[in-house]
Design an enzyme around this catalytic site. Structure first.
Site, PDB file in Angstrom:
ATOM      1  N   ASP A  66       0.813  -1.213   0.000  1.00 57.27           N
ATOM      2  CA  ASP A  66       0.000   0.000   0.000  1.00 57.27           C
ATOM      3  C   ASP A  66       0.850   1.269   0.000  1.00 57.27           C
ATOM      4  OD1 ASP A  66      -2.959  -0.823   2.000  1.00 57.27           O
ATOM      5  OD2 ASP A  66      -2.052  -1.799   0.262  1.00 57.27           O
ATOM      6  N   HIS A  94       3.711  -2.332   3.040  1.00 53.11           N
ATOM      7  CA  HIS A  94       3.752  -0.985   2.467  1.00 53.11           C
ATOM      8  C   HIS A  94       5.067  -0.782   1.719  1.00 53.11           C
ATOM      9  CE1 HIS A  94       0.764  -0.737   5.684  1.00 53.11           C
ATOM     10  NE2 HIS A  94       0.224   0.257   5.010  1.00 53.11           N
TER      11      HIS A  94
END
Length: 464
Positions: free
Chosen positions: A288, A430
Site C-alpha cells: 500500500d 507498504h
C-alpha cells in the site's frame, strides 16, 4: 566676359556633386559596417577563425546537424540546427535560424550604443524519434547584457516518410472538442506538478492553455509520450526555466487522430480456479501507499528474483508524480489497485468526496498505464455501505497485517508473516518503508520453500 549659362548652372551642379559624394560615402560606411556584422561571415574583416560552419551526420538516419559559430567579439553566437533530405523542411528551419540571428544582431546593435558588449546567442537542438516521425526541439538562449536575457523554444515535427511538417491540429484530428479536453488537462498537470508549484503564474497559465490551436505550437513526440513546452517566463517565473508537460499517448488515445493512436493493451481476464481436490497453497502479497521512487523498485527486483506476483494499492497523489514507475509495476506483471488520493477515512466523508478520492486516483492510474485499476482498498480498512456503493470495483482488505507501518523494523517482518500464515492469505505491507524492502527477501524465500503460489488479489478472491 562671364558666360551666363555657366553662372546659371553652377549651383545645381555643385549640389549634385555634393549629393553624389555624400551618397557614395554613405554606401562605403554602410558596407564597412556590414563587413563587421556577423550575419555576413565571409566579409574581409571576419577571419575564418572568427566564423565556422560545420555539418556532421547524426545517429538518426538522414539527419545532419549544422553548427554555425561566430567568435566576433561584438556579436558572438553558436547555433545548431538539423538538415534533412527534404528542402521544404530545410527552408523552414533555416528561416527560423536566420530570423533568430537577425533579431539578436538588431538587439546587440542597440547594446553597442551603450557599450554593453556582453551578449551571446546559443541555439541547441534535441532530436526525438517516434515511429516514422522526428521531433526537433530547438532551445534559443539569448543574452543581451548582464541584466537582459531570454530563453524560448521552437519545435518541428516531421513525417520522415513524406517530409511533411505536422502541426498540432493534425495530432488531434482538427477536433475542437478534443482540444478543449486536452487544454484543460495541460493546465491541470502544470498546477499539480511539484516542480512548478512555487513558480506557476496562474493567470498567464490560464491564458496560455485556452483551447486555441495557435497556443499549442511547441510540442514533440518521444517514445510513446507527447511533450508540451512553454517559453521561459510564459507560464512560470523565469527561474523555473522551460516548463514541460509529459503526457503518455495512451492517456489521450481517444483524442488523437488515428495515425497517432497507439495499440492499447486489452483488459486482463481473471479466470477463477476451482479449489476442489486441490492441495495448492496460495498467497497474495499486497503493498500500500506507493509508489516510492526507491523502495518500490527494490521490492520489484525482489519479486522478480522469486518469480512472485503482487498487488500494489497506489495513492493517486504519488502515482501522478511517478507514472513511469506505475508502468514498470504493471509491465512487471503485477496488479494495480486504487487506494484513494489522500488516504482519508472514507467512512467519515460524503459520497461526493468519496467519489472524488477514487476518481482522481483513477485518472492518475489511467494517465500512467492507459487502463483502469482492477481492485480498491479503503485506507485503514474503513468501509461501509456508502463506500461500497460509491466505488465501482471490488473493495479488498487483508487477512494478515504485518504491522510494518508501525514497527519499521526489517527483522520483524518475517516473524509476523510466519506466525499468521494460512492458505489463501492476503498480506498487508507498504512499499514506502525501507524496512519493508530490507525484510522482504526472507519472507519470499520461506513462502517459496513452503510451496506457496504467489497470486494477485484478483486471482485469489475466488478462493475467499
Amino acid at each position: 566676359m562671364t558666360n551666363p549659362y555657366r553662372k546659371r548652372r553652377g549651383p545645381w551642379i555643385d549640389l549634385t556633386l555634393i549629393g553624389a559624394i555624400g551618397f557614395l560615402g554613405a554606401i562605403i560606411v554602410f558596407l564597412t559596417f556590414l563587413s563587421d556584422d556577423p550575419i555576413f561571415p565571409h566579409s574581409d574583416k571576419t577571419s575564418a577563425k572568427e566564423h565556422t560552419i560545420t555539418e556532421e551526420a547524426s545517429k538518426f538516419p538522414g539527419i545532419k546537424i549544422v553548427t554555425d559559430r561566430s567568435d566576433n567579439k561584438k556579436m558572438p553566437y553558436t547555433v545548431q540546427y538539423p538538415l534533412t533530405e527534404y528542402e521544404a523542411f530545410n527552408k523552414e528551419i533555416t528561416t527560423y535560424i536566420e530570423q533568430s540571428k537577425q533579431y539578436y544582431i538588431n538587439m546587440m546593435r542597440l547594446q553597442q550604443e551603450t557599450k554593453k558588449l556582453t551578449g551571446h546567442l546559443t541555439i541547441t537542438v534535441e532530436t526525438f524519434e517516434h515511429d516514422h516521425y522526428y521531433s526537433f526541439v530547438l532551445t534559443n538562449k539569448m543574452i543581451l547584457n548582464a541584466d537582459e536575457r531570454q530563453t524560448t523554444v521552437e519545435t518541428f515535427l516531421i513525417d520522415y516518410e513524406t517530409g511533411g511538417l505536422i502541426d498540432f491540429r493534425a495530432l488531434l484530428n482538427k477536433d475542437l472538442e478534443s482540444l478543449k479536453t486536452f487544454a484543460a488537462h495541460i493546465q491541470s498537470e502544470m498546477l499539480k506538478n511539484p516542480a512548478y508549484k512555487e513558480y506557476v503564474l496562474e493567470k498567464e497559465l490560464a491564458f496560455a492553455t485556452e483551447p486555441k490551436w495557435r497556443l499549442f505550437k511547441h510540442f514533440a513526440l518521444k517514445n510513446d509520450s507527447l511533450f508540451i513546452y512553454f517559453n521561459e517566463g510564459e507560464v512560470t517565473k523565469p527561474e523555473a526555466g522551460i516548463p514541460v508537460v509529459e503526457i503518455p499517448l495512451s492517456f489521450i488515445n481517444p483524442l488523437l487522430a488515428s495515425d497517432f493512436q497507439i495499440a492499447m493493451q486489452s483488459e486482463k481476464t481473471i479466470i477463477p480456479k476451482s479449489d476442489k481436490g486441490s492441495s495448492k497453497k496460495r498467497i497474495a502479497l499486497t503493498f500500500d501507499d506507493g509508489p516510492h521512487p526507491e523502495v518500490t523498485k527494490q521490492i520489484l527486483a525482489l519479486l522478480e528474483k522469486y518469480n512472485a506476483k503482487a498487488t500494489f494499492f497506489m495513492l493517486g497523489n504519488r502515482a501522478q508524480y511517478y507514472p513511469g514507475l506505475v508502468r514498470q509495476v504493471r509491465d512487471s506483471g503485477h496488479e494495480i489497485g486504487n487506494h484513494t488520493w489522500t488516504h482519508p477515512v472514507l467512512t467519515k466523508m460524503s459520497i461526493t468526496d468519496i467519489e472524488k478520492e477514487y476518481n482522481s486516483t483513477e485518472e492518475a492510474i489511467i494517465h500512467a498505464i492507459g487502463e483502469n485499476s482492477t481492485v480498491f482498498r479503503p485506507p485503514y480498512g474503513a468501509i461501509n455501505d456508502d463506500v461500497r456503493n460509491a466505488i465501482p470495483c471490488k473493495s479488498v482488505n487483508w487477512t494478515i497485517d504485518t504491522l510494518d507501518w508501525k514497527y519499521r523494523d526489517s527483522e520483524k517482518l518475517f516473524p509476523m508473516v510466519k506466525e499468521a500464515l494460512h492458505n489463501n492469505a492476503i498480506v498487508l505491507m507498504h512499499d514506502i518503508h525501507q524496512s519493508t524492502a530490507d525484510g522482504l527477501e526472507p519472507v519470499l524465500a520461506y513462502l517459496q520453500k513452503e510451496g506457496y503460489e504467489f497470486l494477485t488479489v484478483s486471482e485469489i478472491l475466488p478462493y475467499h
